[in-house]
Design an enzyme around this catalytic site. Sequence first.
Site, PDB file in Angstrom:
ATOM      1  CG  HIS A  83     -35.860  13.048 110.343  1.00  0.00           C
ATOM      2  ND1 HIS A  83     -35.554  13.591 109.076  1.00  0.00           N
ATOM      3  CD2 HIS A  83     -35.253  13.792 111.258  1.00  0.00           C
ATOM      4  CE1 HIS A  83     -34.751  14.406 109.047  1.00  0.00           C
ATOM      5  NE2 HIS A  83     -34.284  14.771 110.448  1.00  0.00           N
ATOM      6  CG  ASP A 162     -36.687  24.138 106.121  1.00  0.00           C
ATOM      7  OD1 ASP A 162     -36.147  24.404 107.266  1.00  0.00           O
ATOM      8  OD2 ASP A 162     -36.029  23.131 105.498  1.00  0.00           O
ATOM      9  NE  ARG A 169     -31.562  27.160 111.400  1.00  0.00           N
ATOM     10  CZ  ARG A 169     -31.936  25.861 111.547  1.00  0.00           C
ATOM     11  NH1 ARG A 169     -32.846  25.559 110.528  1.00  0.00           N
ATOM     12  NH2 ARG A 169     -31.550  24.984 112.206  1.00  0.00           N
ATOM     13  CB  SER A 184     -35.520  23.064 110.066  1.00  0.00           C
ATOM     14  OG  SER A 184     -34.862  22.636 108.968  1.00  0.00           O
ATOM     15  CE  LYS A 188     -36.477  20.118 106.237  1.00  0.00           C
ATOM     16  NZ  LYS A 188     -34.997  20.369 106.295  1.00  0.00           N
TER      17      LYS A 188
HETATM   18  N1  URA Z   1     -31.681  19.352 109.285  1.00  0.00           N
HETATM   19  C1  URA Z   1     -32.932  19.933 108.857  1.00  0.00           C
HETATM   20  O1  URA Z   1     -33.606  19.659 107.901  1.00  0.00           O
HETATM   21  N2  URA Z   1     -32.843  21.082 109.441  1.00  0.00           N
HETATM   22  C2  URA Z   1     -31.938  21.507 110.519  1.00  0.00           C
HETATM   23  O2  URA Z   1     -32.113  22.634 110.842  1.00  0.00           O
HETATM   24  C3  URA Z   1     -31.114  20.824 110.948  1.00  0.00           C
HETATM   25  C4  URA Z   1     -30.879  19.523 110.098  1.00  0.00           C
END
Ligand code: URA
Length: 440
Positions: A83, A162, A169, A184, A188
Amino acid sequence: MPRAVDVIRKKRDGGALSTAEIEWMVGGIARGDVADYQWSALLMAIFYRGMDRAETVALTDAMMRSGVVVDLSSIPGAKVDKHSTGGVGDKTSLILAPIAAAAGVMVPMVSGRGLGHTGGTLDKLESIPGFQVDVTLDRYKEILRETGLVLIGQTKEIAPADKFLYALRDATSTVESIPLIAASIMSKKLAEGIDGLVLDVKTGDGAFMERLEDARTLAETMCDVGHSMGKKMVALITRMDQPLGRAVGNAVEVAESIACLKGEGPADLMDLSLDLAAEMVLLAGLAGTIEEARGACERTVEDGSALERFRHLIAAQGGDPNVVDDPGLLPRPRRVVELAADRGGCVARLRSRPIGVATMLLGAGRARVDSSIDPAVGVILHKKVGDLVAPGDSLCSLLVDDESELERACEMISDAYRFEDGVVEAPTTVVIDRLVAGLD
Ligand code: URA
């Protein structure tokens, strides 16, 4: 049973929330008994008061379990993903996924779209004619089993909490909180069914975390959360103070990725892709040392097996695999405009953010989540830090369809360059630091 108002007060006053309180609040999203304004208040309290390690793990776990946690145990082999926190010209996923897969790693990737000045893997892949990123979780598993890698978009089953919290947010100015970002991203990624995760945490003007110390804290927090949840974790902290590689856009980044898989890509991009792929090979337990892992990855480029994997992936996801041999089949712009240097010197700086914004203005990115993008447009940088420039040399080629913002884009790119009269050394590596958790 906790009450939302008490949980908010506790965090507001600097207390640590229990796992039960966090689970109850996250569960309240699906149950419908915690109001948006209560979550908004809690997010702001978390933004100011922070969360400790146990709270961040509990939040990540509850968000992950708000949806499906994919079970990939029936597919043999170690499953490792990567990621990136996002940047400009960052197309490493397209390069390292086939490299790692060709080296024996199973690579299940759920990727995102570009937003603002940063690009997204899904938008790049969709510039390949026919390529499908919206596939069911059953098909996701099938493609992984058949080709050793799969790159799809987030499905509605993965971490729905999320999706809700991210939108709140965004609307309440609480995005830039390290525990909220870590939860977050990790909720995922951990729902994908992986055994290990390599993080590319970027820092510099084009990154989400501009300051090195923030990038380091985010990397440590995510490694810690992943490790606490039983995963092997490595994070590389990398520079995003100039775009990665030379291409910025969508089709143009796919073409540059194909060049890398043929061993013909720019050195900074090739190096980082190999470094990250090698970390994936190491996490998968397929090499004893990082040097051995890196050697295995380099061989997949030399012997053409990584390029073959990319070809198979494209075919498995409905795309035209002939683009690998003929990148001319990718979408092409109506016009190519050269941006000439108005002075000479050595490039001392090339800020990433304005390059990302200029590319977005040309149509390659989206200002809002629901905007559409033009796959053909973008920028090819001919001059980067350390390069000598004579007046009149082309700094970059702009790939243009809609010319309405062309002038502004040119001004932004010109302003992104800073020249000096003496010699400026190009950075030798983009990797600043490496953190490890859970590797014996
Ligand atoms: N990418 C995400 O998936 N979540 C965040 O909070 C910031 C970047």
